[in-house]
Design a protein around this motif. Structure first.
Motif, mmCIF file in Angstrom:
data_model
loop_
_atom_site.group_PDB
_atom_site.id
_atom_site.type_symbol
_atom_site.label_atom_id
_atom_site.label_comp_id
_atom_site.label_asym_id
_atom_site.label_seq_id
_atom_site.Cartn_x
_atom_site.Cartn_y
_atom_site.Cartn_z
ATOM 1 N N ILE A 666 59.596 64.201 39.213
ATOM 2 C CA ILE A 666 58.135 64.057 39.163
ATOM 3 C C ILE A 666 57.578 63.941 40.578
ATOM 4 O O ILE A 666 56.553 64.559 40.916
ATOM 5 C CB ILE A 666 57.743 62.830 38.315
ATOM 6 N N HIS A 667 58.226 63.171 41.423
ATOM 7 C CA HIS A 667 57.790 63.053 42.813
ATOM 8 C C HIS A 667 57.929 64.398 43.518
ATOM 9 O O HIS A 667 57.083 64.772 44.340
ATOM 10 C CB HIS A 667 58.633 61.987 43.528
ATOM 11 N N HIS A 668 58.985 65.129 43.204
ATOM 12 C CA HIS A 668 59.182 66.438 43.823
ATOM 13 C C HIS A 668 58.036 67.385 43.455
ATOM 14 O O HIS A 668 57.517 68.120 44.303
ATOM 15 C CB HIS A 668 60.515 67.035 43.358
ATOM 16 N N ALA A 669 57.614 67.371 42.164
ATOM 17 C CA ALA A 669 56.493 68.214 41.731
ATOM 18 C C ALA A 669 55.202 67.789 42.416
ATOM 19 O O ALA A 669 54.403 68.627 42.838
ATOM 20 C CB ALA A 669 56.346 68.130 40.213
ATOM 21 N N PHE A 696 49.026 61.848 44.376
ATOM 22 C CA PHE A 696 49.386 60.461 44.689
ATOM 23 C C PHE A 696 49.724 59.676 43.424
ATOM 24 O O PHE A 696 50.685 58.894 43.394
ATOM 25 C CB PHE A 696 48.242 59.777 45.444
ATOM 26 N N LEU A 697 48.926 59.874 42.363
ATOM 27 C CA LEU A 697 49.200 59.175 41.109
ATOM 28 C C LEU A 697 50.548 59.599 40.532
ATOM 29 O O LEU A 697 51.292 58.773 39.989
ATOM 30 C CB LEU A 697 48.080 59.446 40.105
ATOM 31 N N MET A 698 50.866 60.869 40.663
ATOM 32 C CA MET A 698 52.157 61.367 40.175
ATOM 33 C C MET A 698 53.319 60.740 40.947
ATOM 34 O O MET A 698 54.351 60.393 40.376
ATOM 35 C CB MET A 698 52.206 62.888 40.285
ATOM 36 N N ALA A 699 53.167 60.646 42.256
ATOM 37 C CA ALA A 699 54.214 60.024 43.071
ATOM 38 C C ALA A 699 54.406 58.563 42.661
ATOM 39 O O ALA A 699 55.538 58.060 42.577
ATOM 40 C CB ALA A 699 53.863 60.131 44.548
#
Length: 838
Positions: A666-669, A696-699
């Protein structure tokens, strides 16, 4: 595929997820020692909502995983609160078919179609129509209802296209059965042709219904189709076109990350393999150029050293060179093969309807039939080549391949219908059957041309067309010098047809734009070009009858120069309007009737005597291929500046300063999304600001789903934030699209942004499920399944946001100046770092 596919399920499932989220927070607060409210009523409400989802068989079939995951969330809460027993419907929704009832009705239609081949009397035909009509009508109505409920725009469009074909083909099939019955007892003359017509149309309908069933089944599947390896998505490049793989490779090369080295090499190898296959579709000169670049790229890839900036630059240069070479070759093929797509059918039709004796007509029809077959085969081969090499996505590639097959199989049936029409000139059914198949063929070849032309770079297309017009006129001058009538006729006709194509391109651009000033400029240029084409054709006809008259030659040269001047004017107009300054996918083309004033000009330039050469030359002489001149250097499209590297003031916490390590997909995406949008200043661009916020929210979400990294409340709040920003970016994109005057760009923007809110709310649902598992000490298969679905959904959401940003950027040059809704697309002035340590 998304977790759920229809608006109906979304309207039920999302409120359930919100209720579950509230229960999770209440339960977590209870575990922390806070006062625990009575949860019986809210848990009962959730349980009842889940049970309601299982009552409708159609909904069961549509939700194999989504329903199970929500059920699990409710079950876990019930067990934790000890208020209710385990939900009794936990096995509901296992059926993989999206709508068994529609599929069963489709099977009934297919059973009726199978009977078509044994009907030999009018009484049986009447009964056949009575039996088929209600069932077919119900299928069409149900499929149309289902189509409108689907969330996936591409599935909606595909269902609509196949449904339209079924509706069109049904009366044509009945007509073909009628003509078969009428001529069956007439000494058998034309019976074989009528049987082939009937069987072909029956199979076409069968295939179209089969495609409908496949799309319905596809919309019910929820498998990911993407595997994770060490936190990096493994791309199934076999499902991508050459164009798509090139885009992925270019983006991967631009990142310059050592972690992408293996992926880069895989993509490069795939590009090389595709290049070798593409080269087989060209003649010797283009084939040699493509093979040479592929060999050089293959060798460089085998010797690739990711730490050597010169090696990376060499590969990047070869990739761009291969892409440009393939584009130029494909565009040249399109220009050559599609300069005239109407004459072969016109000549065949004229032969069928001529007033000659039957014996003479048969000879002429046979000759024109062969010409039509050669043309169809060549057009189909070019369509396959474009679909394989230049189609912007798999959907368009598949459309071209299907149309290619359709034209190849339809051509002999059109010839059969023409033969029947020739043998039975007074038969109304024979006339109707011939006209039906002519219309099908004509729409098919025009749609192929439209799909091919919308898949190529407009600038290269214009430059090559202009160059070939100039070359054809120069060849005419050589024919004048050598007194070669055939050379003058063929090349003047070619120049006029190519100019006619530019006229049609202008027609499409005028029809596509809602900007009155732009339309006026385009229409004015079209009228001026048209005013040059018509006298050029007239002068060329006069020249063909007398190559020795100085006055005629002078008039022709004046007209040819004016034609060249008007073509240059059109090219300059396209340049000034910047119609090709972006890489925006276009709307699926339809067969469009030219607007008033832009009708295609008939071009018939015949020789002075019939014995100079045949009045119906073979197709290879009809559109000759003059030596292709090299493209001017200015036609090479400049590369977009690379994404800035180095210090980024937006990323104060350093979340994206380096590539994510470990298994953190997820962080990679999110990192990929951020690298795409960081090149833009978000100060006066709310779409960019929203896209960065999603990254940022995804990270942050990537951290919270890890055991022990955060609370359930934080996880749910983060997912809620993603859903809210997703809604906002969609609202902004839709509002921006309303003010875009280019219909194709606007349609694309609205289609890509449409997926975002669905994916955002699905992420919220899946995060709710994951939140119920954070306190578990043992990882179960259900935990891994929930995580896989969450990862897949997050990747799809990031991808949809990236596509929306790209589509919005493309739309920016076509937004009304007085719109009042403006976004500033300002690239950041950040130094590029091009050293070994980047």
């Amino acid at each position: 595929m998304p977790m759920y596919q229809t608006k109906t399920i979304a309207s039920i499932l999302e409120p359930v997820a919100q209720q579950v989220s509230k229960l999770i927070i209440l339960h977590e607060e209870g575990e922390d020692g806070n006062a625990m409210p009575d949860l019986e009523r809210p848990v009962n409400a959730v349980s009842n909502a889940v049970a309601n989802l299982t009552k409708d068989t159609r909904m069961k079939a549509e939700m194999p995983k989504a329903l199970i995951t929500i059920e699990k969330a409710a079950d876990l809460l019930e067990m934790a609160c000890r208020d209710m027993k385990q939900d009794p419907y936990s096995q509901a929704g296992r059926d993989r078919l999206i709508s068994g009832k529609i599929c069963r009705d489709c099977k009934k239609v297919l059973d009726y179609l199978a009977v078509a081949e044994v009907i030999e009397t009018m009484e049986d035909l009447v009964q056949f129509v009575k039996d088929l009509s209600p069932c077919l009508s119900k299928v069409c109505q149900d499929v149309d209802t289902r189509r409108n409920d689907l969330l996936n725009p591409y599935q909606r469009d595909s269902l609509g296209q196949h449904l339209d074909q079924v509706k069109t083909l049904a009366p044509i099939l009945i007509c073909s059965m009628k003509i078969f019955i009428q001529i069956l007892g007439n000494e058998g003359r034309g019976t074989d042709e009528a049987i082939e017509n009937r069987n072909y149309l029956s199979k076409r309908m069968t295939d179209e219904i089969g495609e409908i069933v496949m799309i319905l089944e596809e919309s019910a599947r929820t498998d990911n189709g993407t595997k994770m390896t060490n936190g990096v998505s493994s791309i199934n490049t076999n499902d991508l076109t050459f164009h798509e793989v090139m885009k992925k490779l270019s983006a991967s090369l631009a990142s310059k990350s050592s972690k992408d080295a293996q992926l880069n090499q895989q993509l490069i190898q795939h590009i090389v393999d595709l290049g070798f296959k593409i080269s087989d579709g060209f003649d010797s000169q283009e084939k040699r150029r493509i093979l040479q670049i592929c060999n050089d790229l293959d060798q460089a890839n085998r010797q690739h050293n990711n730490n050597d900036p010169r090696a990376r630059q060499q590969i990047a240069d070869l990739v761009r060179q291969l892409q440009l070479t393939v584009n130029e070759a494909v565009i040249g093929r399109i220009i050559h093969d599609m300069a005239d797509i109407t004459t072969p059918l016109k000549h065949f039709t004229d032969a069928v309807l001529s007033s000659e004796t039957l014996a003479m007509k048969r000879m002429t029809v046979d000759e024109k039939s062969q010409t039509l077959k050669v043309f169809s085969n060549r057009l189909a081969k070019t369509a396959n080549l474009v679909g394989f090499a230049n189609a912007r996505d798999k959907r368009r590639s598949t459309s071209l391949q299907q149309l290619s097959t359709q034209i190849q199989t339809l051509t002999p049936q059109l010839i059969n219908a023409g033969t029947i029409r020739m043998n039975y000139p007074e038969n109304r059914a024979a006339e109707e059957n011939f006209e039906n198949l002519k219309k099908q063929y004509n729409e098919g070849i025009h749609l192929i041309r439209d799909l091919c032309e919308e898949s190529v770079d407009t600038k290269i297309f214009l430059q090559q067309t202009k160059a070939q017009i100039q070359n054809a006129i120069q060849t005419c001058e050589g024919g004048l010098k050598n007194r070669n009538v055939q050379t003058v006729i063929e090349n003047s006709a070619l120049a006029a047809r190519l100019a006619n194509r530019l006229l049609m391109v202008l027609n499409k651009e005028a029809d596509n734009s809602e900007d009155p000033n732009l339309r006026k400029q385009v229409e004015t240029a079209g009228e001026r070009l048209k005013s040059a084409i018509t006298p050029f054709v007239t002068n060329s006809k006069a020249l063909a009858t007398n190559l020795n008259d100085g006055s005629t030659i002078k008039t022709w040269r004046h007209g040819s120069q004016r034609l060249v001047d008007m073509v240059n004017e059109v090219a300059r107009l396209f340049d000034e309007l910047n119609m090709y300054g972006f890489d925006a996918p276009r709307q699926q083309p339809q067969v469009v009737q030219p607007v008033q004033g832009f009708q295609e000009i008939p071009i018939e330039i015949t020789p002075p005597q019939p014995n100079h050469f045949s009045a119906s030359p073979p197709i290879q002489n009809l559109i000759p291929a003059p030596p292709r001149p090299p493209l001017p250097s200015e036609t090479r499209v400049p590369q977009r500046p690379p994404v800035p590297n180095g210090h980024d003031t937006d990323d104060e916490d350093g979340l994206f300063s380096t590539m994510p390590s470990g298994n953190r997909p997820i962080h990679h995406a999110a990192h990929g999304l951020y690298q795409e949008v960081r090149q833009w200043d978000h100060t006066d661009n709310e779409i960019i600001a929203a896209a960065k916020k999603i990254a940022f929210l995804m990270a942050h979400l990537s951290e919270l789903v890890q055991p022990g990294r955060g609370t359930k409340r934080e996880l749910l709040a983060c997912a809620r934030g993603v859903a809210e920003v997703s809604e906002r970016i969609t609202e902004l994109a839709k509002e921006y699209g309303k003010h875009c005057t280019d219909k194709k760009i606007r349609t694309n923007l609205l289609q890509v942004c449409e997926k975002i809110p669905t994916l955002g709310t699905q992420l919220r649902v899946l995060t709710t499920v994951k939140a119920t598992m954070l306190s578990d000490n043992v990882e179960t298969p259900e935990d891994q399944e929930a995580m896989d679905m969450l990862v897949f959904n997050a990747e799809k959401l990031n991808q949809a946001v990236r596509e929306t940003v790209g589509a919005a950027e493309s739309a920016s040059i076509r937004v009304r100046s007085d719109a009042g809704f403006k976004l500033k697309w300002v690239r950041k002035s950040v130094p590029w770092i091009n050293n070994e340590d980047d």
